[in-house]
Scaffold this active site. Structure first.
Site, PDB file in Angstrom:
ATOM      1  N   GLY A  46      18.623   1.156  -8.090  1.00 30.98           N
ATOM      2  CA  GLY A  46      18.257  -0.212  -8.423  1.00 30.98           C
ATOM      3  C   GLY A  46      18.710  -0.630  -9.803  1.00 30.98           C
ATOM      4  O   GLY A  46      18.148  -1.553 -10.396  1.00 30.98           O
ATOM      5  N   GLY A  47      19.732   0.043 -10.342  1.00 28.27           N
ATOM      6  CA  GLY A  47      20.289  -0.357 -11.630  1.00 28.27           C
ATOM      7  C   GLY A  47      19.318  -0.234 -12.784  1.00 28.27           C
ATOM      8  O   GLY A  47      19.418  -0.984 -13.760  1.00 28.27           O
TER       9      GLY A  47
ATOM     10  N   SER B 209      22.193   6.219  -6.404  1.00 26.47           N
ATOM     11  CA  SER B 209      22.662   5.214  -7.348  1.00 26.47           C
ATOM     12  C   SER B 209      22.137   5.523  -8.754  1.00 26.47           C
ATOM     13  O   SER B 209      22.375   6.614  -9.267  1.00 26.47           O
ATOM     14  CB  SER B 209      22.253   3.825  -6.871  1.00 26.47           C
ATOM     15  OG  SER B 209      22.917   2.813  -7.593  1.00 26.47           O
TER      16      SER B 209
END
Length: 584
Positions: free
Chosen positions: A149-150, A229
């Protein structure tokens, strides 16, 4: 549904005299057979840990296996008040029984512009298929997951990240929350607020596992840390830290981003600049880090998140406004050098590992441009200024003009071409630079160590996809996009990745079986295996010479195949580009 009744049973564990210190304030009553109690449909399990007593819930996996869930367990003190912008501290004990089936807080984050969550959020969930009876019970391997989610979201909501698929195998799952956004990563670039609190939360969760997972039937000496991620980046940052020695024993990284190799781990000067911008926005003095942080501790969470807009330079970029940052070399620091330099110097734990990527990694960053044609035109008209902002590599590159020109020449050599072609090529470029090439380069280094590492490209496209989420509900097929492999490890139940009417196909469930088998066999044995699947493929450790990898799926087919030299021409170009680039 979680079957819960008002009746309860104490599955409180007496694991021998060596563990008794953890139970001194718990009135635990041992049971004869916690693993096979006939009342598990109606009786809620209770266990004791050093913090206190926890009452869990009974759950069923996708294949109707009975498992136990213990949710909302504090693994650190609430990071509020004077503990905001500080590393997490061990939690306090509690009196009475903690309800492990209650609703708990998630950490604050923005969901389509709406601020959700609460700052008192350092809780974790534990899911186990078996509870130990005594000190001779066999302990199960443990898997701890950090979501992506960055670094802007951190959600261990059971609707998204749950045990319904993976716990059909004999593993224990742990999902911790972690701070994100300004609460997780604001740094003054000095010892006053060194930053990286979201990563330090994951470290604290691993310490909690070391001290407590045995009470849930987990083996603290067999911990696999995995993430997707930015969560994959958290795994790797802790792999580079001396603080985590012995806390996890193998790891899985799914679509790691460029900050592992270059880019978004920002230098201390930029951290300080961003903190000062936020301070000025909310009316705080910026002449002293001490005064600034004291002031920011008295600002509300909505004020801090609203102030994050001052970091935005174009559209949604930089996509990761609150990045991990280089810290001063002080006690508790976990990143004091750029990851690329640490990797090149061999300064990382040599552990068995798995790496995976997908074909369309870049879509997570370009979807917002793709569905807004005017944004693409704006990008192309000012490409020399905007491209570095999108890539988020500017802080580390001296010769940015030459770097961008090379990228344009290779990926976007005709800016007057068909806009669909340009958009696809831009997505390919950003995916290569931000995800695929960093994974490729990290593998080159990790594979030189003694421990085995495995490389996979997940290329199955099922009914559900993250493209539906990235585009706000488009049903177009963009292939296998960033994050899609997660849909076959966790049974998402909140309809973010397809309309409510969409149901998984038979091949989707077959792919889920494949992914669960590969990921859990690695957690159990240190080697991913297709045992029990309709496949004869043998997934060998990655070799830098042959550059072998496992292709998992092929569009709508679930077939697996060993392939070699992934995207060889593009990786060769980026090798040459990076060798010619002057780095700061």
């Amino acid at each position: 549904m979680l079957p819960i009744s008002s009746e309860s049973i104490n599955v409180c564990l007496l694991l021998g005299i060596a563990l008794m210190s953890g139970f001194q304030h718990c009135d635990c009553i041992p049971v004869e057979n916690a693993e096979n109690n006939n009342d598990t449909d109606t009786a809620r399990p209770e266990i004791c840990i050093p913090q206190g007593k926890v009452r869990g819930v009974n759950m069923l996996t996708h294949n109707n296996r009975k498992i136990f869930g213990f949710m909302g367990i504090p693994f650190a003190k609430p990071p509020i008040g004077n503990l905001r912008f500080k590393a997490p501290l061990p939690p306090d004990p509690w009196d009475g029984i903690l309800d492990g089936g209650r609703k708990y807080n998630i950490c604050p984050y923005l969901d389509n512009g709406v601020l959700l969550g609460d700052e008192d959020c350092l809780y974790l969930n534990v899911f186990t298929p078996k509870l130990p009876i005594n000190q001779n019970s066999t302990l199960l391997p443990v898997m701890m997951y950090t979501n992506g989610g960055g670094f802007k979201t951190s959600i261990n909501d059971v609707l998204k990240y749950n045990p319904y698929l993976l716990l059909d195998k004999d593993v224990i799952l742990v999902f911790p929350n972690a701070r994100c956004g300004p609460l997780g990563f604001l740094s003054t670039g000095d010892e006053i607020s060194p930053g990286n609190y979201g990563i330090k939360d994951a470290l604290r969760a691993l310490e909690w596992i070391r001290d407590n997972i045995k009470y849930f039937g987990g083996d603290p000496n067999r911990v696999t840390y995995f993430g997707g991620s930015s969560g994959a980046n958290s795994v790797h940052y802790l792999l580079l830290s001396n603080s985590t020695k012995g806390l996890f024993h193998q790891y899985i990284v799914q679509s790691p981003s460029q900050s592992l190799y270059y880019g978004t781990v920002i230098p201390r000067s930029l951290s300080a600049s961003r903190a000062n911008k936020v301070g000025r926005y909310v009316g705080c003095p910026t002449n002293s880090s001490v005064i600034l942080i004291e002031c920011l501790r008295n600002r509300t969470v909505p004020e801090l998140f609203d102030a994050s807009s001052v970091i935005t330079e174009w559209f949604l970029f930089p996509y990761i406004p609150w990045s991990p940052s280089i810290e001063p070399n002080i006690e508790g620091a976990i990143l004091i050098e750029q990851p690329a330099r640490l990797l090149a110097a061999g300064k990382f734990h040599d552990l068995p590992s798995m790496y995976s990527i997908v074909p369309n990694e870049g879509f997570t960053l370009t979807a917002g441009i793709d569905i807004r044609p005017k944004m693409l035109e704006e990008f192309l008209e000012d490409i020399d200024r905007i491209f570095p902002i999108v890539l988020q590599a500017g802080p580390l590159i001296e010769s940015m003009t030459a770097y961008v020109n090379s990228l344009k020449s290779y990926y976007l050599n005709d800016l007057n071409a068909d806009r669909r072609v340009l958009m696809d090529n831009l997505t390919l470029a950003i995916g290569d630079i931000s995800f695929t090439y960093p994974a490729y380069k990290i593998l080159e280094t990790v594979a030189t160590k003694k421990s085995d590492c495995y490389f996979a490209s997940f290329e199955y496209r099922g009914v559900l996809s993250h493209s539906y989420y990235y585009t706000g509900g488009s049903l177009s097929d963009w292939g296998t996009v960033h994050g899609d492999e997660i849909l076959y490890l966790f049974e998402n139940r909140d309809h973010q990745f397809g309309p409510p009417s969409y149901k998984r196909s038979e091949s989707d469930w077959e792919m889920a079986n494949i992914m669960v088998q590969l990921w859990t066999s690695f957690a159990i044995d240190g080697r991913p295996s297709v045992k029990g699947l309709n496949s004869t493929v043998v997934w060998e450790p990655y070799s830098p010479v042959s550059q072998n990898y496992l292709r998992i799926g092929n569009n709508r087919s679930v077939e697996m195949e060993i392939k070699y030299r992934i995207h060889a021409d593009r990786m060769k170009f980026l090798d040459e580009l990076h060798a010619a680039t002057v780095w700061k």
